[in-house]
Design an enzyme around this catalytic site. Sequence first.
Site: not given
Ligand code: GLA
Length: 408
Positions: A158, A215
């Site tokens: 990430d 997300d």
């Molecule tokens: C980000 C990523 C998600 C997930 C969260 C976890 O928002 O894009 O897919 O992995 O972090 O905290």
Amino acid sequence: MVLRLMPLLLLALSKPTFSLDNGLALTPPMGWMAWERFRCNTDCLNDPDNCISEKLIKAMADKIVQGGYKDAGYQYVSIDDCWLAKERDSNGKLQPDAARFPSGIAALAAYIHNLGLKFGIYEDIGTKTCAGYPGSYANLETDAQTFADWGVDMLKLDGCYANASYYAYGYPAMSKALNKTGRPIMYSCSWPAYIQTPPYDTIAKYCNIWRNYGDIQDNWSSVYSIIDHYGNNTDKFAEIAGPGQYNDPDELIIGDFGITYDQWRAQMALWAIYASPLIMSVDLRNIDPSAAKILLNRNVIAVNQDPLGKQGRRVFKGTIIETYIRELKGNSMAVALLRTTDGPTPVKINRSLEDLGLSVATSYDCYEVFEGSFIGTLSPKDDVSVWLNPSGGVYFMLCHPNPSPSNI
Ligand code: GLA
């Protein structure tokens, strides 16, 4: 002299500077990931069956086998955020939360391997993960080696808690560190999702898959906003995708709470058209059988897994419907008609194959993909006539040239 230098010169010219050549993700990876459904639930006291723990991950791995998902091609079982202890160990290595992962990550990976599946893990390129656990910043090589030692098969890296200027160094550096371990580790980068104008050529050199949008959430406006974002960038995203390198529009939420049956089908069809990783995020212990049937549909999966690995494109965006088309091996074509507008009633759509983008062959044998039912042998001028339900109704069609290309 010149002759003696020639081979060296040729070698130098032909040697790529670096490319992620781990032989993985030749077709879009398939699996399960904890995040969208289980989030950062660390409360094992009050919610022991659903908190992020080795118990949950093992339960999902068991269900992937028992529910037939493994046989259908789902392979990676991936933890997301919130698996880590708040501090590194005394040697500076990452360690899992001891209460929730009492057996350790290597044992969890071994459990998953014994089921014939692969194990995925999550980290972050910055100083912390998005949920605030220790990040890999300044520890890329150490962490890559730790993952390899544990038997990790996939890393989602990430991009929280990092400066935008660091990604162009950090993501390739982790790619090299993973390669250096000698263990093939599929590499999922969140890099493009964190910057304005991602350098896709470079990203594709170092990452197997990459997130390029926010997300996914458990509602249709989120799912459609992703479909639409991919539609708006249709050529750019399609051009960069191929064996070993795919755009990742995020997890499948089929079987969760927030979207309808039609919208589940729409997500599955569009993810197949887009050659997207098929990463479920759903509770497989109590999944609705009609959702499971969609996730397990071999025809749709076959479209997604087409060996050419070409990402499909949006070719038409109207006020009521949109059409999407993906080229498959043997000049076959997958076509999705998607109704984006709200109700109140189904609408009838007539389109000729030619309008839909099928005009290479003199005629096509066409099938409805979900049911596998034969529609007919159609010429490009022939109409297909279908009913589309409101808000996410989809018609998914596969057409093979007739006669088949070897006879053409
Ligand atoms: C980000 C990523 C998600 C997930 C969260 C976890 O928002 O894009 O897919 O992995 O972090 O905290």
